[in-house]
Design an enzyme around this catalytic site. Structure first.
Site, PDB file in Angstrom:
ATOM      1  N   ARG A 228     -12.357   6.062  -2.502  1.00 53.53           N
ATOM      2  CA  ARG A 228     -13.687   6.595  -2.793  1.00 53.53           C
ATOM      3  C   ARG A 228     -13.631   7.918  -3.545  1.00 53.53           C
ATOM      4  NH1 ARG A 228     -15.964   8.521   3.166  1.00 53.53           N
ATOM      5  NH2 ARG A 228     -14.231   9.899   3.723  1.00 53.53           N
TER       6      ARG A 228
ATOM      7  N   ASP B  57     -16.559   2.810   0.112  1.00 55.86           N
ATOM      8  CA  ASP B  57     -16.584   3.621   1.326  1.00 55.86           C
ATOM      9  C   ASP B  57     -16.216   2.713   2.501  1.00 55.86           C
ATOM     10  OD1 ASP B  57     -17.112   5.174   3.567  1.00 55.86           O
ATOM     11  OD2 ASP B  57     -18.957   6.031   2.750  1.00 55.86           O
ATOM     12  N   LEU B  58     -15.036   2.945   3.094  1.00 57.55           N
ATOM     13  CA  LEU B  58     -14.571   2.077   4.176  1.00 57.55           C
ATOM     14  C   LEU B  58     -15.490   2.126   5.389  1.00 57.55           C
ATOM     15  CD1 LEU B  58     -10.709   2.722   4.029  1.00 57.55           C
ATOM     16  CD2 LEU B  58     -12.038   0.890   2.958  1.00 57.55           C
TER      17      LEU B  58
ATOM     18  N   LYS C 192       2.814   1.365   9.744  1.00 59.72           N
ATOM     19  CA  LYS C 192       2.932   2.013  11.044  1.00 59.72           C
ATOM     20  C   LYS C 192       2.175   3.345  10.999  1.00 59.72           C
ATOM     21  CE  LYS C 192       6.974   4.981  10.589  1.00 59.72           C
ATOM     22  NZ  LYS C 192       6.370   6.243  11.006  1.00 59.72           N
TER      23      LYS C 192
ATOM     24  N   LYS D   1      16.026  -1.738   3.309  1.00 54.44           N
ATOM     25  CA  LYS D   1      17.095  -0.969   2.660  1.00 54.44           C
ATOM     26  C   LYS D   1      18.327  -1.845   2.443  1.00 54.44           C
ATOM     27  CE  LYS D   1      15.624   3.646   4.095  1.00 54.44           C
ATOM     28  NZ  LYS D   1      15.552   4.231   2.760  1.00 54.44           N
TER      29      LYS D   1
ATOM     30  N   ASP E  80       6.662   7.859  16.451  1.00 53.95           N
ATOM     31  CA  ASP E  80       6.724   7.824  14.993  1.00 53.95           C
ATOM     32  C   ASP E  80       7.987   7.145  14.480  1.00 53.95           C
ATOM     33  OD1 ASP E  80       5.644   8.482  12.424  1.00 53.95           O
ATOM     34  OD2 ASP E  80       7.079  10.118  12.266  1.00 53.95           O
TER      35      ASP E  80
ATOM     36  N   HIS F  12      11.339   2.221  13.769  1.00 56.02           N
ATOM     37  CA  HIS F  12      12.523   2.245  12.913  1.00 56.02           C
ATOM     38  C   HIS F  12      13.832   2.113  13.698  1.00 56.02           C
ATOM     39  CE1 HIS F  12       9.846   3.111   9.739  1.00 56.02           C
ATOM     40  NE2 HIS F  12       9.792   4.406   9.872  1.00 56.02           N
TER      41      HIS F  12
END
Length: 487
Positions: free
Chosen positions: A48, A91-92, A145, A179, A232, A237
């Site tokens: 937006r 606009d979400l 994530k 990777k 996190d 990971h």
């Protein structure tokens, strides 16, 4: 990797940092390589901030170019890449705006890929809005994530998204799985008779998996202070890398065969007793220090961070797998911000020979070791002992080196490039299935709960070091140390 698959790639969060640094550069590299993206493929950015397509392309020119191509920008390829891009100002927060998106993509060919490079709180509203205008058919959805804050919130998101998209339409992305060295780990283990007989408790003494960052929280203080390193990095990971390292050979490389074996590893993780968390988990937070001679502030003074925050920026864990292959082998996981170096690596320490006629150096732990470096450079290095030239039987550590950028001169792909091509072409093997995600959350939850209920601050460490001393002490109890400490 050639494809004729037509596609319409819809990028939510089209002006965000992830789109600028990773997603659009990855799509550009695939376009520049030729043949990887169908000629008819289109990219539709949704945001937006820009008023129209010209304004958005100006934004892309200003913010994406610096992140593309280690070999320099090909201006002709860049110009033709920009022709693929359309833009929808949306606009979400207004579901009725999604009719604009439906109209924009209705005449475009191929499978529709919706990439949600947004905060997780928007995942469900976006999916419901897509369904309300009929855009959940002939479509794939990519979820970044973190997917939830704990097992309950993760299940709530998955339940809601699962009402709109079938499991085979959902691509939960973890870029570490894309990777090159991680892919080569599978090739080394399952394509060579040399390693598989040694890949078990009888011959492996311990395994270390490290993802270390020099950066702090940057402009993500608000987000990170409500997340922390365990959510996190560890829940996704690190546990995904562990499952790749420890999995049994799949009967084939199809998506469910690979993910079934990863799931078995996650379900075999030894549950963490809350009374033992102090012995197997180290929680740290960086204070002011220096990175390569440059002073940096402590975490509590970073923008967006509460002054009395107890959020961890460092985690070290001892993990065990309760199965026949790995029983008794400690897996040491570590991640942190503001550490001494930026590195991601897997270190497999093989057991020393039981008896050596060559003297004690042949017994040292580092004599037999496999180091798989994921970043900053991608290499696989096998350490062994060899005789030094000259008189006497004097041994020295040497290594056999596979440096991908030197051995394979062409064809290197960044992780996001590989994963985005897999989404477009419908390959799910490198994406996280819901039951994997649930198993990972279930394992970390006792640690999350104990840390949130205990009235103990994280252990301090100076920025520019390798974390709290307790991390090294945990390994010392098992007669080993982190790789950089041995060197």
């Amino acid at each position: 990797m050639q494809t004729d698959s037509s596609f319409t790639f819809v990028l939510f969060g089209g002006t965000g940092d992830l789109s600028m640094r990773k997603i659009l550069p990855a799509l550009y590299e695939a376009h520049r390589a030729g043949g990887m993206l169908a000629e008819s493929g289109r990219i539709v950015a949704v945001a937006r901030h820009a008023e129209d397509r010209d304004g958005y392309l100006q934004w892309v020119n200003e913010n994406v170019k610096s992140h593309v191509s280690k070999n320099g920008l090909d201006e002709a390829a860049w110009a033709s890449f920009l022709k693929r891009i359309d833009y929808v100002k949306l606009d979400l927060g207004k579901p009725e705006d999604f009719a604009l998106l439906r109209d924009a993509v209705s005449g475009l060919p191929g499978i529709r890929v919706f990439y949600l490079a947004t905060g997780p709180s928007l995942f469900v509203p976006i999916c419901r809005a897509l369904a309300s205008v009929g855009l959940n058919e002939n479509a794939r959805i990519v979820l970044e994530k973190p997917l939830g804050y704990d097992l309950k919130s993760s299940n709530a998101i998955n339940d809601a998204v699962g009402e709109i998209f079938a499991e085979e339409q959902i691509y939960r992305i973890d870029h570490y799985l894309g990777k090159e060295p991680v892919q080569n780990l599978l090739a080394l283990r399952f394509g060579n008779a040399l390693f598989e007989p040694l890949w078990r408790r009888e011959w492996v003494e311990s395994i270390q998996i490290t993802i270390a960052e020099e950066l702090g929280v940057e402009a993500r203080g608000d987000f990170y202070d409500n997340t922390g390193a365990l959510r996190d990095m560890v829940q996704n990971h690190l546990l995904q890398l562990l499952s790749i390292v420890a999995m049994e050979p799949p009967h084939s490389m199809d998506s469910d065969s690979v993910r079934d074996e990863k799931l078995r590893v996650l379900r075999a993780l030894k549950p963490v007793d809350e009374r033992d968390i102090g012995k197997v988990a180290v929680r740290g937070q960086y204070h002011a220090g220096g990175i390569r001679g440059t002073p940096v502030p402590g975490y509590a003074t970073e923008p967006g961070v509460k002054k009395d925050s107890t959020t961890e920026t460092f985690v070290a864990l001892k993990v065990e797998i309760e199965n026949w292959r790995w029983a008794g082998v400690p897996f040491f996981l570590r991640t942190g911000k503001r550490l001494a170096d930026r590195v991601a690596e897997i270190v497999v320490n093989f057991r020393p020979v039981p008896h050596s006629a060559l003297g004690s150096p042949a017994l040292r732990p580092g004599a037999n070791r496999l180091v798989i470096r994921l970043q900053p450079n991608e290499t696989i290095r096998l350490y062994c002992l060899a005789k030094q030239p000259g008189e006497g039987m004097n041994l020295a550590s040497v290594h056999l080196d596979l440096a991908f950028d030197q051995f394979f001169r062409e064809g290197q792909m960044e992780a996001y490039q590989r994963l985005l091509l897999d989404v477009i072409n419908g390959r799910l093997a490198l994406f996280v299935r819901r039951d994997e995600q649930e198993a990972a959350w279930r394992w970390v939850e006792p640690i999350l709960n104990e840390w949130s209920s205990a009235n103990r601050p994280p252990k301090p460490y100076a920025a520019g070091t390798w974390g709290p001393a307790a991390s090294s002490a945990m390994l010392a109890q098992h007669g080993t140390c982190w790789l950089e400490e041995e060197n």
